[in-house]
Design an enzyme around this catalytic site. Structure first.
Site, PDB file in Angstrom:
ATOM      1  N   GLU A   1       6.731  63.983  84.734  1.00 23.02           N
ATOM      2  CA  GLU A   1       5.691  62.794  84.812  1.00 23.02           C
ATOM      3  C   GLU A   1       5.337  62.469  83.205  1.00 23.02           C
ATOM      4  O   GLU A   1       5.748  63.224  82.408  1.00 23.02           O
ATOM      5  CB  GLU A   1       4.458  63.306  85.586  1.00 23.02           C
ATOM      6  CG  GLU A   1       3.939  64.537  84.882  1.00 23.02           C
ATOM      7  CD  GLU A   1       2.607  65.209  85.955  1.00 23.02           C
ATOM      8  OE1 GLU A   1       2.237  64.759  86.931  1.00 23.02           O
ATOM      9  OE2 GLU A   1       2.383  66.586  85.605  1.00 23.02           O
TER      10      GLU A   1
ATOM     11  N   ASP B   1      -4.449  63.531  79.094  1.00 23.53           N
ATOM     12  CA  ASP B   1      -3.323  62.721  79.252  1.00 23.53           C
ATOM     13  C   ASP B   1      -3.252  61.433  78.076  1.00 23.53           C
ATOM     14  O   ASP B   1      -3.248  60.454  78.318  1.00 23.53           O
ATOM     15  CB  ASP B   1      -3.262  62.267  80.439  1.00 23.53           C
ATOM     16  CG  ASP B   1      -3.215  62.878  81.576  1.00 23.53           C
ATOM     17  OD1 ASP B   1      -2.627  63.945  81.490  1.00 23.53           O
ATOM     18  OD2 ASP B   1      -4.093  62.648  82.700  1.00 23.53           O
TER      19      ASP B   1
END
Length: 518
Positions: free
Chosen positions: A180, A15
């Protein structure tokens, strides 16, 4: 010109989020329950990186104890505005979405500003508009039963959301799952929304939408998803690509950092790593890896090379001469002197044989390094004489509390032994026991050398002293300690461990070093 080697951060660094301040680049990644949380890296050429700290390095910043390893801190975003760095993230274990700030990215960072129940959902990001206003962007469930990406203004004085919130996008693919990791940018008059969808596994992708106004439904790129590896199949050397963040350089060139995994025997031991790809603009839309369409092994970047003395490498050699543990060493849930000391015997790491076990949720006496490849050797030297059958110390290859491999010195019926144990789906199985009593005859407090050699998802384990080493186990399958078998969002760490396995104990083990070579 400098050449970046993918992944630019090897091992469990998922991420990624990046920002540029002048000629300097700063990058952060998720850390989940590992402590300290949110490692932060610095680069001047996008190819060579140094870890300058960990943002969540105090108990007040990291409330993740007694949680499963894939809980905790999700998807941080780093941004810079008018002399201040902002990091926003979600603690899914405690408090939800929060912001910390710093003038120096190496720290110290402020105590957390929790955004409260108004900031529902996960994966928040911040966007600073031309007028200086700041906007929160995140994901949340909607009444239709799926998820949406939404924005709302953030008051930087109070660190609270204000004004109206609005959903601006639900994903590019009809019925998509998990829109997301959203990020907003303003480029050439457009507001761009880049985000991930399809989940973080085989269907992962990067999509993008744009609008001339922030509070308006965004228009999707006709080429969405603009990047994915899902069409390349599970035999491709790099899989799960997605979750990108855009950055430009001082010359106007653009890049995307993203996560992806490198499997071995169709299993991923390192979780998700950080990669980089070139990006160009066509018809006011980004094109990632133009002419290639997938992540490359190397990326030529038109910047002057800049190396660091302590830059991230494939090899880690850590000694214990400083007052604090090396920034690369992570604990589970916390990393503090309740289970270690660097002061009682300077120059060594003392791990206490506390009651906590690595098989249980919670904080055991473990300090580890991220696995960075499929051919590696990890070594340590430890002085340890167990006082009972319950006390143990050694090395652990750790995926989660229910799936790991332990190589430990312990006592069995008065005999000093070295035991190799697999722990798979919550069940212990001893696969090798070696009697090492003979070593203690010549030296009252011997220095044990423990070595784990791993290659192509198999391990062999050795124990010995400076004079002699013995192979105790070989051809141990490492497949159970992968994302595909164990689940979760993390990669493996390997490190030093001690425990009394639930019993009262005043004993300890002292480690001289840990060395991880790829």
């Amino acid at each position: 010109m400098v050449t970046a080697k993918n992944p630019i951060l090897s091992g469990f660094y998922p991420d990624p989020s990046i920002c540029r301040v002048g000629e300097d680049y700063y990058l952060v990644t998720s850390s989940f329950v590992y402590a300290p949380g949110v490692p932060i890296f610095h680069s001047r050429d996008l190819a060579h990186w140094e870890q300058i700290g960990n943002i969540l390095d105090r108990p007040s910043l990291l409330c993740v104890e007694n949680e499963e390893i894939s809980r905790g801190i999700f998807a941080p975003t780093i941004r810079y505005h008018e002399g201040t760095f902002y990091m926003i993230t979600t603690n899914v274990s405690h408090g939800g979405n929060f912001i910390v700030t710093a003038q120096d990215p190496a720290g110290p960072w402020s105590d957390p500003y929790y955004l409260g129940e108004e900031a529902v959902g996960i994966d928040p990001s911040l966007f600073f508009d031309d007028d200086g206003r700041c906007y929160y962007c995140g994901t949340r469930p909607n009444p239709e039963g799926d998820w949406e990406i939404w924005i709302q203004e953030l008051d930087l004085g109070t660190m609270k959301l204000k004004g109206r919130s609005m959903a601006i996008w639900k994903g590019a693919v009809k019925g998509c799952i998990w829109p997301e990791g959203p990020h907003i940018y303003k480029i050439n008059g457009y507001y761009y929304l880049m985000h991930a969808e399809g989940g973080t596994g085989p269907e992962h992708s990067i999509t993008i939408a744009r609008s001339t106004e922030l509070f308006k439904w965004f228009e999707g790129c006709p080429r969405n998803p603009i990047f994915t590896h899902r069409n390349l199949g599970m035999d491709y050397p790099v899989i799960y690509a997605g979750h990108g963040d855009l950055v430009d350089d001082i010359n106007g060139n653009w890049y995307v950092v993203m996560l992806a995994s490198r499997p071995c025997k169709k299993h991923s031991s390192m979780g998700r790593e950080t990669f980089i790809a070139k990006t160009i603009w066509e018809n006011e839309w980004p094109v990632i890896a133009p002419g290639i369409g997938h992540l490359e092994d190397t990326v030529d970047i038109p910047l002057e090379e800049c190396r660091f003395i302590d830059e991230i490498s494939e090899n880690d050699f850590i000694t214990f001469c400083e007052a604090k543990p090396d920034k690369r060493l992570v604990g589970i849930g916390k990393r503090n002197e309740s289970f270690y000391s660097l002061k009682e015997n300077p120059g060594v790491l003392r791990l206490y044989t506390n009651k906590e076990q690595i098989t249980d949720l919670g904080t055991s006496a473990f300090l580890g390094l991220r696995q960075k490849g499929y051919e590696f050797t990890v070594k340590t030297a430890v002085r340890f004489i167990p006082q009972s059958d319950n006390e143990t110390a050694g090395l652990v290859l750790f995926q989660n509390n229910e799936n790991h491999l332990r190589a430990e010195i312990t006592m069995e019926a008065g005999r000093l032994v070295f035991v190799v144990t697999t722990h798979i789906k919550g069940t212990d199985k001893k696969i090798a026991v070696a009697d090492i009593m003979e070593y203690s005859i010549t030296e009252k407090n011997p220095l044990w050398n423990i070595c784990m050699i791993c290659k192509e998802q198999e391990a062999s384990i050795w124990i010995g002293t400076a004079e002699k080493s013995v192979k105790v186990a070989e051809k141990i399958s490492l497949l159970p300690y992968t994302t595909e078998e164990a689940g979760g969002f993390v990669g493996c760490t390997v490190g030093m461990y001690a425990s009394s396995n639930g019993s009262n104990s005043n004993n300890y083990a002292e480690f001289s070093y840990i060395m991880l070579t790829q």
